[in-house]
Design a protein around this motif. Structure first.
Motif, PDB file in Angstrom:
ATOM      1  N   UNK A   1       8.832   2.044   4.673  1.00  0.00           N
ATOM      2  CA  UNK A   1       9.297   0.851   5.390  1.00  0.00           C
ATOM      3  C   UNK A   1       9.890  -0.179   4.424  1.00  0.00           C
ATOM      4  N   UNK A   2       9.319  -0.271   3.226  1.00  0.00           N
ATOM      5  CA  UNK A   2       9.827  -1.223   2.238  1.00  0.00           C
ATOM      6  C   UNK A   2      10.969  -0.649   1.409  1.00  0.00           C
ATOM      7  N   UNK A   3      11.141   0.666   1.440  1.00  0.00           N
ATOM      8  CA  UNK A   3      12.153   1.293   0.607  1.00  0.00           C
ATOM      9  C   UNK A   3      11.774   1.243  -0.867  1.00  0.00           C
ATOM     10  N   UNK A   4      10.470   1.314  -1.152  1.00  0.00           N
ATOM     11  CA  UNK A   4       9.972   1.216  -2.525  1.00  0.00           C
ATOM     12  C   UNK A   4       9.049   2.392  -2.815  1.00  0.00           C
ATOM     13  N   UNK A   5       9.572   3.450  -3.442  1.00  0.00           N
ATOM     14  CA  UNK A   5       8.721   4.611  -3.727  1.00  0.00           C
ATOM     15  C   UNK A   5       7.629   4.331  -4.751  1.00  0.00           C
ATOM     16  N   UNK A   6       7.740   3.221  -5.491  1.00  0.00           N
ATOM     17  CA  UNK A   6       6.719   2.895  -6.494  1.00  0.00           C
ATOM     18  C   UNK A   6       5.548   2.097  -5.904  1.00  0.00           C
ATOM     19  N   UNK A   7       5.584   1.829  -4.616  1.00  0.00           N
ATOM     20  CA  UNK A   7       4.546   1.018  -3.981  1.00  0.00           C
ATOM     21  C   UNK A   7       3.158   1.600  -4.210  1.00  0.00           C
ATOM     22  N   UNK A   8       2.216   0.723  -4.520  1.00  0.00           N
ATOM     23  CA  UNK A   8       0.811   1.111  -4.627  1.00  0.00           C
ATOM     24  C   UNK A   8       0.014   0.240  -3.661  1.00  0.00           C
TER      25      UNK A   8
END
Length: 176
Positions: free
Chosen positions: A63-70
């Motif tokens: 949803x955020x378009x951020x694959x690095x999200x933790x």
């Protein structure tokens, strides 16, 4: 020049270009906002099915378009963060390339999203996803805390068995 059509002058060309570009930019921004809102709405629906903690992270990252999200979960009794696997986690410092969005519900800390700093430029999207995350985070946090407690119980059980074996060996030595 007098008598020259407005479209033929430099000013006329710039005016025509602005007259086309500004509405297109406005429509592009409006479309992007609507797509983001529909993405957050879809996220809420998917999180309503109470997916496992690892899936929650994947849905939020998408949803955020951020694959690095933790996604890290707060353990109130311990006063620290853990990841979805129950391992200790720390938040990045203020100067890091990642930013932190704290998640709180009813005045209590639930966890945090550790994401790319560029997402702070889109606070509406970030807050929408954070609100959806709060809905699912309490359940996922409980699952992560349970896994962490299970690790602690297993480690404790191992220490108890080792202590029992050591005591048994000591008694055997004393009997001989």
């Amino acid at each position: 020049r007098p008598g020259e059509p407005i479209w033929g002058s430099s000013f006329g060309r710039v005016a025509a270009l602005v007259g086309v570009v500004v509405p297109l930019a406005f429509l592009s921004g409006l479309l992007r906002t609507r797509l983001q809102r529909s993405g957050v709405a879809g996220l809420v629906v998917q999180l309503g099915a109470q997916p496992p903690a690892a899936r929650v992270r994947d849905l939020l990252a998408s949803a955020l378009g951020d694959p690095s999200l933790e996604v890290v979960f707060w353990r109130p009794g311990v006063g620290s963060y853990v990841d979805a696997r129950g391992r200790a986690a720390t938040l990045p410092d203020a100067g890091a390339t990642q930013a932190v969005t704290l998640l709180e519900g009813d005045g209590e800390r639930l966890g945090a999203l550790v994401h790319d700093r560029s997402l702070t430029d889109n606070p509406e999207l970030l807050e929408g996803v954070a609100a959806a995350a709060r809905l699912a985070l309490d359940n996922a946090r409980l699952q992560a805390e349970l896994r962490a407690q299970l690790r602690e119980v297993r480690a404790s059980r191992g220490r108890i068995v080792e202590a029992g074996d050591a005591e048994r060996r000591r008694i055997e030595r004393n009997l001989h």
